[in-house]
Motif scaffolding. Structure first.
Motif, PDB file in Angstrom:
ATOM      1  N   ARG A  95       0.886  -1.246  -0.023  1.00  7.91           N
ATOM      2  CA  ARG A  95      -0.225  -0.016  -0.043  1.00  7.91           C
ATOM      3  C   ARG A  95       0.730   1.226  -0.060  1.00  7.91           C
ATOM      4  O   ARG A  95       1.852   1.398   0.910  1.00  7.91           O
ATOM      5  N   GLY A  96       0.555   2.126  -0.630  1.00  4.41           N
ATOM      6  CA  GLY A  96       1.390   3.341  -0.985  1.00  4.41           C
ATOM      7  C   GLY A  96       2.509   3.197  -1.526  1.00  4.41           C
ATOM      8  O   GLY A  96       3.335   4.559  -1.371  1.00  4.41           O
ATOM      9  N   LEU A  97       3.023   2.244  -2.182  1.00  4.13           N
ATOM     10  CA  LEU A  97       4.335   2.134  -2.744  1.00  4.13           C
ATOM     11  C   LEU A  97       4.562   3.078  -3.986  1.00  4.13           C
ATOM     12  O   LEU A  97       5.466   3.819  -3.981  1.00  4.13           O
ATOM     13  N   LEU A  98       3.418   3.292  -4.758  1.00  3.81           N
ATOM     14  CA  LEU A  98       3.442   3.990  -6.063  1.00  3.81           C
ATOM     15  C   LEU A  98       3.452   5.480  -5.615  1.00  3.81           C
ATOM     16  O   LEU A  98       4.465   6.115  -5.994  1.00  3.81           O
ATOM     17  N   ALA A  99       3.121   5.955  -4.511  1.00  2.00           N
ATOM     18  CA  ALA A  99       3.031   7.284  -4.032  1.00  2.00           C
ATOM     19  C   ALA A  99       4.192   7.694  -3.400  1.00  2.00           C
ATOM     20  O   ALA A  99       4.878   8.745  -3.748  1.00  2.00           O
ATOM     21  N   LYS A 100       4.804   6.694  -2.736  1.00  2.00           N
ATOM     22  CA  LYS A 100       6.059   6.753  -2.263  1.00  2.00           C
ATOM     23  C   LYS A 100       7.180   7.027  -3.276  1.00  2.00           C
ATOM     24  O   LYS A 100       8.088   7.930  -3.463  1.00  2.00           O
ATOM     25  N   ARG A 101       7.133   6.237  -4.275  1.00  2.00           N
ATOM     26  CA  ARG A 101       8.243   6.320  -5.464  1.00  2.00           C
ATOM     27  C   ARG A 101       8.094   7.643  -6.166  1.00  2.00           C
ATOM     28  O   ARG A 101       8.729   8.052  -6.655  1.00  2.00           O
ATOM     29  N   LEU A 102       6.662   7.800  -6.461  1.00  2.00           N
ATOM     30  CA  LEU A 102       6.412   8.965  -7.254  1.00  2.00           C
ATOM     31  C   LEU A 102       7.123  10.388  -6.954  1.00  2.00           C
ATOM     32  O   LEU A 102       7.510  11.224  -7.311  1.00  2.00           O
TER      33      LEU A 102
END
Length: 76
Positions: free
Chosen positions: A12-19
């Motif tokens: 959860r939230g991996l994409l937001a963290k990487r972006l």
């Protein structure tokens, strides 16, 4: 003998963290490139044009080209 315990992957939230990281890095990189272009290319070019037109005499240039036969008056 038992297998080592692996940590759970973050899902959860991996994409937001990487972006967040990549957008920040891209913004800083683009600002750096724009600054390097401004001071490495645009400003020297602007200064060269100013130096050229400070000493440029259009009438003298026209007379030199006319003497060299660059212009053809009335000839098709």
């Amino acid at each position: 003998m038992s297998a080592p315990v692996l940590a759970k992957p973050q899902l959860r939230g991996l994409l937001a963290k990487r972006l967040r990281f990549h957008i920040t890095a891209a913004f800083i990189l683009s600002l750096g490139c724009a600054t390097m272009y401004k001071f490495g290319v645009a400003e020297p070019r602007k200064k060269a044009y100013q130096n050229f037109y400070r000493r440029y005499d259009a009438v003298k240039d026209f007379e030199e080209m006319n003497q060299a036969g660059v212009f053809q008056y009335g000839k098709p």
